[in-house]
Design a protein around this motif. Structure first.
Motif, PDB file in Angstrom:
ATOM      1  N   GLU A  50      48.252 -15.668 -37.095  1.00  0.00           N
ATOM      2  CA  GLU A  50      46.780 -16.678 -37.149  1.00  0.00           C
ATOM      3  C   GLU A  50      45.669 -16.192 -37.736  1.00  0.00           C
ATOM      4  O   GLU A  50      45.152 -16.779 -38.279  1.00  0.00           O
ATOM      5  N   ASP A  51      45.638 -14.963 -38.095  1.00  0.00           N
ATOM      6  CA  ASP A  51      44.337 -14.355 -38.840  1.00  0.00           C
ATOM      7  C   ASP A  51      44.441 -14.595 -40.189  1.00  0.00           C
ATOM      8  O   ASP A  51      43.768 -15.271 -40.687  1.00  0.00           O
ATOM      9  N   GLU A  52      45.583 -15.107 -40.984  1.00  0.00           N
ATOM     10  CA  GLU A  52      45.840 -16.163 -41.961  1.00  0.00           C
ATOM     11  C   GLU A  52      45.971 -17.300 -41.694  1.00  0.00           C
ATOM     12  O   GLU A  52      44.717 -17.410 -43.365  1.00  0.00           O
ATOM     13  N   ARG A  53      45.617 -17.753 -40.945  1.00  0.00           N
ATOM     14  CA  ARG A  53      45.451 -19.299 -41.141  1.00  0.00           C
ATOM     15  C   ARG A  53      44.259 -19.546 -40.865  1.00  0.00           C
ATOM     16  O   ARG A  53      43.209 -20.681 -40.865  1.00  0.00           O
ATOM     17  N   THR A  54      43.764 -18.686 -39.687  1.00  0.00           N
ATOM     18  CA  THR A  54      41.601 -18.549 -39.645  1.00  0.00           C
ATOM     19  C   THR A  54      41.650 -18.507 -40.616  1.00  0.00           C
ATOM     20  O   THR A  54      40.190 -19.157 -41.243  1.00  0.00           O
ATOM     21  N   ARG A  55      41.911 -17.706 -41.432  1.00  0.00           N
ATOM     22  CA  ARG A  55      41.231 -17.117 -43.535  1.00  0.00           C
ATOM     23  C   ARG A  55      41.500 -18.014 -44.186  1.00  0.00           C
ATOM     24  O   ARG A  55      40.339 -18.749 -44.555  1.00  0.00           O
ATOM     25  N   ILE A  56      42.601 -18.545 -44.009  1.00  0.00           N
ATOM     26  CA  ILE A  56      42.872 -20.006 -44.910  1.00  0.00           C
ATOM     27  C   ILE A  56      41.727 -21.134 -44.174  1.00  0.00           C
ATOM     28  O   ILE A  56      41.108 -21.727 -45.588  1.00  0.00           O
ATOM     29  N   ALA A  57      41.878 -21.322 -43.005  1.00  0.00           N
ATOM     30  CA  ALA A  57      40.980 -22.531 -42.295  1.00  0.00           C
ATOM     31  C   ALA A  57      39.432 -22.000 -42.857  1.00  0.00           C
ATOM     32  O   ALA A  57      39.022 -23.421 -43.228  1.00  0.00           O
ATOM     33  N   ARG A  58      38.876 -21.054 -42.804  1.00  0.00           N
ATOM     34  CA  ARG A  58      37.723 -20.646 -43.188  1.00  0.00           C
ATOM     35  C   ARG A  58      37.214 -21.341 -44.661  1.00  0.00           C
ATOM     36  O   ARG A  58      36.509 -20.747 -44.842  1.00  0.00           O
ATOM     37  N   GLU A  59      38.385 -20.377 -45.922  1.00  0.00           N
ATOM     38  CA  GLU A  59      38.086 -20.845 -46.797  1.00  0.00           C
ATOM     39  C   GLU A  59      38.514 -22.200 -47.571  1.00  0.00           C
ATOM     40  O   GLU A  59      37.057 -22.560 -48.585  1.00  0.00           O
ATOM     41  N   ILE A  60      39.315 -23.162 -46.321  1.00  0.00           N
ATOM     42  CA  ILE A  60      39.236 -24.228 -47.441  1.00  0.00           C
ATOM     43  C   ILE A  60      37.864 -24.939 -46.750  1.00  0.00           C
ATOM     44  O   ILE A  60      37.338 -25.753 -47.393  1.00  0.00           O
ATOM     45  N   HIS A  61      37.307 -25.000 -45.841  1.00  0.00           N
ATOM     46  CA  HIS A  61      35.988 -25.299 -45.208  1.00  0.00           C
ATOM     47  C   HIS A  61      35.268 -24.748 -45.989  1.00  0.00           C
ATOM     48  O   HIS A  61      34.071 -25.042 -46.592  1.00  0.00           O
ATOM     49  N   ASP A  62      35.268 -23.393 -46.376  1.00  0.00           N
ATOM     50  CA  ASP A  62      33.944 -22.855 -46.876  1.00  0.00           C
ATOM     51  C   ASP A  62      33.985 -23.312 -48.545  1.00  0.00           C
ATOM     52  O   ASP A  62      32.894 -23.682 -49.227  1.00  0.00           O
ATOM     53  N   GLU A  63      35.403 -23.752 -49.522  1.00  0.00           N
ATOM     54  CA  GLU A  63      34.828 -23.527 -50.565  1.00  0.00           C
ATOM     55  C   GLU A  63      35.322 -24.928 -51.375  1.00  0.00           C
ATOM     56  O   GLU A  63      33.794 -25.617 -51.325  1.00  0.00           O
ATOM     57  N   LEU A  64      36.790 -25.621 -50.517  1.00  0.00           N
ATOM     58  CA  LEU A  64      36.694 -27.106 -51.199  1.00  0.00           C
ATOM     59  C   LEU A  64      35.687 -27.931 -49.576  1.00  0.00           C
ATOM     60  O   LEU A  64      36.008 -28.711 -50.541  1.00  0.00           O
TER      61      LEU A  64
END
Length: 391
Positions: free
Chosen positions: A181-195
């Motif tokens: 869940e932590d990894e999903r949250t981190r990936i979702a945040r990075e996708i939102h912020d970067e992509l």
């Protein structure tokens, strides 16, 4: 001088007594008789040998005082409590296998004995007692009991080891879920912020280009097509982010996330849904890891209906009370065999149960209570999750 002729009845009695003596001496069990005062009237050789006496030493002796005077632990055994004497004086029989007889040398042996009254002319005249040394049987029973105790101890130890291993496995599973869940949250945040930011910047650039080539039709159409592709990419990115970690769960809480998930399920499956959210005003929904676990279990419930149930109706109930969260998902579909639910490959069911157990909850699966129009059994999945004031 003429010899006296023996009395025929006396001869017959003597012959009968000899035959009886031979019969008694031929058995391996001890047999003796007593009168109303408990004195020995006869005893066979096996009985005398077991007691450590000669036959003539026992005759006329009080048998309770001779061989039954004490308990196994050495305490005095009062004559009035002796089952042999109590039984035959009342005209009854008895059978005992938890006492001891004492030998002439002061040692004892575990004994099994039976007492049967002697009745003559309707009157009880005494009793016949048969007894046997059950030392070997008692030893075998003690060995069996020790073996049983050792086995129970080993089973208990192995059970504790398995319980500890299962606890560690569940802790590891919970840790893996938390890490994921932590990894999903981190990936979702990075996708939102970067992509996400890159797509927004790209859309602005395309719009800038489109305004400057309005008089050039082919380039204008290409800019419009690019803009539509960027819009589709933004939508897909948003969907991926939501699948990874619904932001509503973090920002608005569990109940709002469950309501959103029900709406998504209803729109995706187009199934008629009977939905009930019963939230007590004083109740507090869980947050953090427990909220995530409840949400993921709810997602799996709905996903199983969509993928496997072939249902025509769905009933969804969420109840929140102080100290308790309950969720039910019921369908009128094909149902699921118990063997399939308990199979080693039922990872979805196992995952839901393990998540629930880690937080002290319980997941149950049964036949549906809906009246299925198709005659199929349907499925009812229930989650009960205990809550505290610190969730």
């Amino acid at each position: 001088m003429m010899m006296p002729i023996p009395d025929a009845h006396a001869a017959d009695a003597l012959l009968l007594r000899d035959k009886l003596t031979l019969l008694l001496d031929s058995t391996g069990e001890g047999i003796y008789g007593i009168d109303l005062d408990g004195r020995c009237t006869f005893i066979n050789r096996a009985g005398a040998d077991m007691l450590g006496y000669r036959v003539e030493q026992v005759l006329g002796m009080n048998m309770h005082e001779l061989a039954h005077h004490s308990h196994e632990h050495g305490g005095h055994y009062p004559e009035e409590e002796c089952p042999i004497l109590k039984a035959f004086r009342k005209g009854e029989s008895c059978r005992v296998d938890q006492e001891v007889f004492w030998r002439a040398d002061g040692t004892f042996f575990p004994v099994e004995y039976s007492s049967y009254q002697i009745v003559d002319g309707g009157q009880v005249r005494g009793a016949v007692i048969t007894f046997s040394d059950i030392s070997k049987r008692r030893l075998a029973e003690e060995q069996l009991q020790r073996a049983k105790a050792e086995l129970e101890q080993r089973v208990a130890e192995r059970t504790r080891e398995l319980s500890a291993a299962l606890k560690q496995l569940r802790q590891l599973s919970a840790h893996a879920h938390s890490v994921r869940e932590d990894e999903r949250t981190r990936i979702a945040r990075e996708i939102h912020d970067e992509l996400g930011s890159l797509l927004v910047a790209l859309k602005l650039d395309v719009n800038w280009m489109a305004r400057r080539v309005e008089d050039r039709e082919p380039v204008m159409r290409k800019c419009q097509a690019m803009d539509r592709l960027i819009e589709a990419a933004v939508d897909n990115v948003g969907r991926i982010i939501t699948d990874l970690r619904p932001s509503i769960l973090d920002h608005q809480g569990l109940i709002a996330a469950l309501e959103w998930q029900v709406q998504e399920f209803s729109e995706a499956t187009e199934l008629p849904c009977e939905v009930e959210f019963d939230i007590a005003p004083e109740a507090f929904a869980p947050d953090g890891a427990k909220a995530t676990a409840a949400f993921r279990i709810f997602q799996e419930m709905l996903s199983n209906v969509a993928r496997h149930a072939r249902a025509t109706r769905v009933r969804i109930v969420v109840r929140l009370r102080p100290g308790q969260l309950a969720m039910e998902v019921e369908d009128d579909g094909v149902g699921a065999a118990r063997e399939a639910l308990e199979a080693a490959t039922s990872y979805g069911v196992m995952g839901m149960r393990e998540r629930a157990l880690h937080f002290g909850g319980a997941l149950s699966i049964a036949g549906a209570r809906l009246a299925p129009a198709s005659g199929m059994p349907g499925t009812l999945v229930c989650l009960h999750l205990p809550l505290s004031s610190h969730n």
